[in-house]
Design a protein around this motif. Structure first.
Motif, PDB file in Angstrom:
ATOM      1  N   UNK A  71       0.816  -1.197   0.048  1.00 59.06           N
ATOM      2  CA  UNK A  71      -0.151  -0.043   0.016  1.00 59.06           C
ATOM      3  C   UNK A  71       1.047   1.176  -0.090  1.00 59.06           C
ATOM      4  N   UNK A  72       0.489   2.318  -0.546  1.00 60.68           N
ATOM      5  CA  UNK A  72       1.132   3.548  -0.686  1.00 60.68           C
ATOM      6  C   UNK A  72       0.399   4.615   0.040  1.00 60.68           C
ATOM      7  N   UNK A  73       1.169   5.251   1.007  1.00 58.87           N
ATOM      8  CA  UNK A  73       0.461   6.336   1.670  1.00 58.87           C
ATOM      9  C   UNK A  73       0.148   7.411   0.964  1.00 58.87           C
ATOM     10  N   UNK A  74      -0.941   8.084   1.024  1.00 56.82           N
ATOM     11  CA  UNK A  74      -1.461   9.264   0.353  1.00 56.82           C
ATOM     12  C   UNK A  74      -0.293  10.491   0.421  1.00 56.82           C
ATOM     13  N   UNK A  75       0.238  10.419   1.781  1.00 53.58           N
ATOM     14  CA  UNK A  75       1.226  11.792   2.106  1.00 53.58           C
ATOM     15  C   UNK A  75       2.449  11.367   0.967  1.00 53.58           C
ATOM     16  N   UNK A  76       2.884  10.076   0.824  1.00 56.43           N
ATOM     17  CA  UNK A  76       4.097   9.591   0.054  1.00 56.43           C
ATOM     18  C   UNK A  76       3.814  10.158  -1.411  1.00 56.43           C
ATOM     19  N   UNK A  77       2.418  10.029  -1.877  1.00 59.85           N
ATOM     20  CA  UNK A  77       2.240  10.512  -3.337  1.00 59.85           C
ATOM     21  C   UNK A  77       2.424  11.946  -3.506  1.00 59.85           C
ATOM     22  N   UNK A  78       1.716  12.496  -2.352  1.00 55.98           N
ATOM     23  CA  UNK A  78       1.840  14.045  -2.321  1.00 55.98           C
ATOM     24  C   UNK A  78       3.161  14.448  -2.180  1.00 55.98           C
ATOM     25  N   UNK A  79       3.948  13.867  -1.195  1.00 57.70           N
ATOM     26  CA  UNK A  79       5.441  14.187  -1.321  1.00 57.70           C
ATOM     27  C   UNK A  79       6.311  13.976  -2.381  1.00 57.70           C
ATOM     28  N   UNK A  80       5.876  13.022  -3.225  1.00 59.38           N
ATOM     29  CA  UNK A  80       6.493  12.717  -4.544  1.00 59.38           C
ATOM     30  C   UNK A  80       6.110  13.852  -5.670  1.00 59.38           C
ATOM     31  N   UNK A  81       5.112  14.291  -5.584  1.00 59.72           N
ATOM     32  CA  UNK A  81       4.472  15.159  -6.547  1.00 59.72           C
ATOM     33  C   UNK A  81       5.269  16.469  -6.159  1.00 59.72           C
TER      34      UNK A  81
END
Length: 90
Positions: A71-81
């Motif tokens: 699973x991928x945390x939503x915060x990790x996706x936001x940080x990558x972007x």
């Protein structure tokens, strides 16, 4: 100031967030998952499964394992972007 109310939908077992805008503005309802499945994260980032796993292996995207599920945390996706846009240092 925003008022936030959360409720759980028994049919989908997801949390629905309801935000009331200030000054009697429009009310916005949306789902807010904390963790994305690989398929959902691919859809959000608009990349393939292969590219997503490559980002995870290169430690550019954080992920967690729960049982056999990745699973991928939503915060990790936001940080990558944010990093890709140059708003945050690596």
């Amino acid at each position: 100031m925003f008022t936030i109310n959360a409720r759980v939908s028994p049919a989908r077992s997801r949390v629905f967030w309801r935000r009331a805008a200030p000054e009697g503005g429009e009310i916005v309802d949306y789902t807010a998952p904390v963790l994305y499945t690989v398929k959902e994260a691919c859809a959000v980032l608009r990349v393939s499964n292969w590219k997503l796993y490559q980002l995870i292996r290169s430690q550019q995207l954080a992920s967690v394992r729960i049982g056999k599920r990745r699973l991928v945390p939503r915060d990790a996706v936001d940080a990558l972007i944010a990093r890709l846009r140059g708003e945050e240092p690596w």
